[in-house]
Motif scaffolding. Structure first.
Motif, PDB file in Angstrom:
ATOM      1  N   LEU A 275       0.828  -1.201   0.000  1.00 10.29           N
ATOM      2  CA  LEU A 275       0.000   0.000   0.000  1.00 10.29           C
ATOM      3  C   LEU A 275       0.864   1.254   0.000  1.00 10.29           C
ATOM      4  N   TYR A 276       1.929   1.231   0.775  1.00 12.12           N
ATOM      5  CA  TYR A 276       2.846   2.374   0.786  1.00 12.12           C
ATOM      6  C   TYR A 276       3.466   2.570  -0.593  1.00 12.12           C
ATOM      7  N   THR A 277       3.895   1.478  -1.210  1.00 10.36           N
ATOM      8  CA  THR A 277       4.528   1.557  -2.523  1.00 10.36           C
ATOM      9  C   THR A 277       3.568   2.138  -3.557  1.00 10.36           C
ATOM     10  N   GLU A 278       2.307   1.687  -3.526  1.00 11.10           N
ATOM     11  CA  GLU A 278       1.323   2.187  -4.478  1.00 11.10           C
ATOM     12  C   GLU A 278       1.043   3.674  -4.258  1.00 11.10           C
ATOM     13  N   LEU A 279       0.847   4.066  -3.015  1.00 11.38           N
ATOM     14  CA  LEU A 279       0.528   5.459  -2.718  1.00 11.38           C
ATOM     15  C   LEU A 279       1.690   6.387  -3.049  1.00 11.38           C
ATOM     16  N   ALA A 280       2.886   5.993  -2.660  1.00 11.34           N
ATOM     17  CA  ALA A 280       4.048   6.831  -2.949  1.00 11.34           C
ATOM     18  C   ALA A 280       4.248   6.964  -4.461  1.00 11.34           C
ATOM     19  N   GLY A 281       4.035   5.871  -5.196  1.00 16.39           N
ATOM     20  CA  GLY A 281       4.187   5.930  -6.645  1.00 16.39           C
ATOM     21  C   GLY A 281       3.181   6.853  -7.298  1.00 16.39           C
ATOM     22  N   ASP A 282       1.926   6.772  -6.860  1.00 15.08           N
ATOM     23  CA  ASP A 282       0.912   7.654  -7.431  1.00 15.08           C
ATOM     24  C   ASP A 282       1.226   9.119  -7.143  1.00 15.08           C
ATOM     25  N   ARG A 283       1.647   9.400  -5.937  1.00 15.03           N
ATOM     26  CA  ARG A 283       1.878  10.789  -5.569  1.00 15.03           C
ATOM     27  C   ARG A 283       3.115  11.356  -6.257  1.00 15.03           C
ATOM     28  N   VAL A 284       4.142  10.539  -6.461  1.00  9.90           N
ATOM     29  CA  VAL A 284       5.351  11.038  -7.116  1.00  9.90           C
ATOM     30  C   VAL A 284       5.176  11.101  -8.634  1.00  9.90           C
ATOM     31  N   PHE A 285       4.648  10.019  -9.221  1.00  8.75           N
ATOM     32  CA  PHE A 285       4.657   9.886 -10.678  1.00  8.75           C
ATOM     33  C   PHE A 285       3.301  10.025 -11.353  1.00  8.75           C
ATOM     34  N   GLY A 286       2.201   9.858 -10.628  1.00  4.19           N
ATOM     35  CA  GLY A 286       0.909   9.815 -11.294  1.00  4.19           C
ATOM     36  C   GLY A 286       0.034  11.035 -11.130  1.00  4.19           C
ATOM     37  N   ASP A 287      -0.078  11.537  -9.910  1.00  3.67           N
ATOM     38  CA  ASP A 287      -1.075  12.559  -9.630  1.00  3.67           C
ATOM     39  C   ASP A 287      -0.817  13.879 -10.339  1.00  3.67           C
TER      40      ASP A 287
END
Length: 497
Positions: free
Chosen positions: A375-387
């Motif tokens: 969950l941490y990996t998914e959230l951090a990835g979205d916030r850095v690269f996706g959002d």
């Protein structure tokens, strides 16, 4: 198969001889600026003095000096091919028919490599543009730019300030002035890139000094959640770096820095990075673009809000498992408890802040079997690269302007490292360079479905370079990102697990 026939093209610095490779002609290792050595180290790029005779552009030029990439375990290793002398070079692939007398000029893609502002080269076979140029009937340009301390040391007193972005601006100017000789259309330039190259793409497209040369942009996995460095922070980093080198900032640091071998500069940069207190998910290197400096006059959010991209066609996307490349092998992350994951999510600068608990709860509900680490990996990835990309697309949708958004979801088989569609996974599919990634865990075994996926992904992006829309004959319908609760995102690959 490479043919022995060669083609000669005249540039503003001299003639260059390329190599005919099937339907395209490749011009590799062409200088676009003078070598940044001696007194030109830590100086803005200067025009190449030119040459007599014909420059042999059969092989790629040297990469910018660098350390080995932190993603070698995902993408595969690279042999050292770097040298400061001659590193400011670029590569052009153009359809052979575009060089015929009276041929219609082709749209141009200028593409910048990633590598965390500290590694990479436009001349590596990972980014060979021959297949993409042939598939889309476009002209493809890749280029080197200074990275690490050579490109991002912040010491304005000696002329060092955002030199990497200044190099990229010099690439664009070279293309605008010379690409017609290669059969490209200087009025139809798309700038694209992946990761740090995507971040650079946004900077170039929102900087008034370069935006006028850019018709379209392709932003692949841009770490747009990472704000530019503040000048005060960059100055502190520079002071620490000079200390590692034994240089007194008050005692002509420019002379001392220019006298050292580049290997010593790179070693000290590695020491500097090792001394940083990196939190899991904080992918920032010691040095990157400084706010207010050349090439980065303001943050992209401010520029977009003020309409900087309103006259620019936009295609933007990410992979479904961005952060596994950085965190799947991190023992700290894999042992996270619920509370540890929440605490660190809230501490990531410029990312989640007070929204971390709500975002975590939402992800947990969607993936009830996921561990805190996942969950941490998914959230951090979205916030850095996706959002950030979605923010750009939503802004355009609200203004009635199209933006095309994709999500790349193809996972390797086998996936022994549990990477999923990780950061950089789409690159072999864009360039069709599967053979350049032998044994790369992010790629796995390639089959016929993968070649079909490559044609559809690269074909859509090439169509966008040509027309401003990723739609065309033989391509799936791709609608612009829409306003409201159900916007359109094009998927390339299966639904993510």
């Amino acid at each position: 198969m490479t043919e022995s026939r060669r083609s000669v093209v005249a540039t503003g610095s001299g003639r260059v001889r390329g190599v005919v490779e099937g339907p395209v002609v490749a011009f590799r290792g062409v200088p676009y600026a003078a070598s940044p050595v001696g007194g030109l180290r830590f100086a803005p790029p200067r025009g190449h003095p030119g040459w007599s005779g014909v420059w042999d552009a059969a092989r790629s030029g040297p990469a910018v000096p660098q350390a080995h990439s932190r993603l070698e375990g995902v993408m595969g290793p690279r042999g050292p091919d770097w040298d400061e002398d001659g590193c400011l070079n670029l590569n052009v692939w153009t359809p052979a028919a575009a060089l015929a007398e009276g041929a219609v000029a082709r749209p141009v893609l200028v593409w910048f490599h990633g590598g965390g502002w500290s590694s990479g080269s436009g001349g590596w076979d990972w980014y060979d543009g021959a297949r993409l140029a042939a598939l889309g009937d476009i002209t493809v340009v890749t280029a080197n730019y200074r990275i690490g301390p050579l490109g991002f040391l912040h010491l304005p007193a000696i002329g060092a300030g955002n030199l990497g972005p200044q190099d990229q601006g010099a690439v664009l100017r070279w293309v605008a002035e010379n690409i017609a000789a290669f059969g490209g259309d200087p009025a139809l330039i798309t700038v694209g890139g992946q990761s740090a190259g995507a971040y650079s793409t946004m900077s170039l497209a929102t900087d008034p000094a370069t935006s006028g040369m850019i018709r379209r942009i392709i932003v692949q996995s841009g770490p747009l959640g990472l704000p530019p460095q503040e000048p005060a922070d960059a100055t502190t980093t520079t002071t620490a770096y000079l200390h590692l080198l034994g240089i007194d900032p008050a005692d002509d640091p420019g002379r001392a820095l220019r006298a050292l071998p580049w290997q010593r500069l790179q070693d000290a940069y590695g020491q500097l990075d090792d001394g940083l207190d990196h939190k899991p998910g904080d992918i920032a290197p010691p040095m990157w673009s400084v706010l207010g400096g050349p090439g980065q006059p303001r943050a992209w959010q401010e520029a977009v809000a003020e309409g900087a991209l309103d006259d620019t066609d936009v295609l933007i996307g990410s992979v479904s498992d961005e952060m596994t490349a950085f965190l799947e092998a991190d023992a700290r992350v894999q042992s996270f408890t619920h509370d540890e994951a929440l605490t660190l999510l809230g501490a990531l600068p410029g990312r989640l802040g007070t929204d971390a608990p709500l975002a975590y709860e939402r992800y947990e509900a969607q993936h009830p079997d996921a561990t805190p680490a996942r969950l941490y990996t998914e959230l951090a990835g979205d916030r850095v690269f996706g959002d950030g990309g979605l923010q750009v697309a939503a802004h355009r949708a609200d203004r009635g302007l199209p933006a095309y958004v994709y999500r790349f979801t193809r996972r390797p088989e086998p996936d022994e490292h549990r990477l999923g569609a990780t950061h950089c996974a789409e690159l072999p599919f864009l360039f069709g360079t599967f053979d350049a990634f032998p044994d790369a865990p992010m790629l796995g075994t390639v089959n016929g479905h993968d070649h079909d996926l490559a044609r559809s992904f690269a074909g859509a992006l090439a169509a966008f370079v040509t027309t401003g829309s990723p739609n065309g004959d033989g391509l799936a319908d791709w609608h612009p990102y829409g306003p409201g609760p159900d916007p359109y995102v094009m998927r390339f690959g299966p639904e993510p697990v």
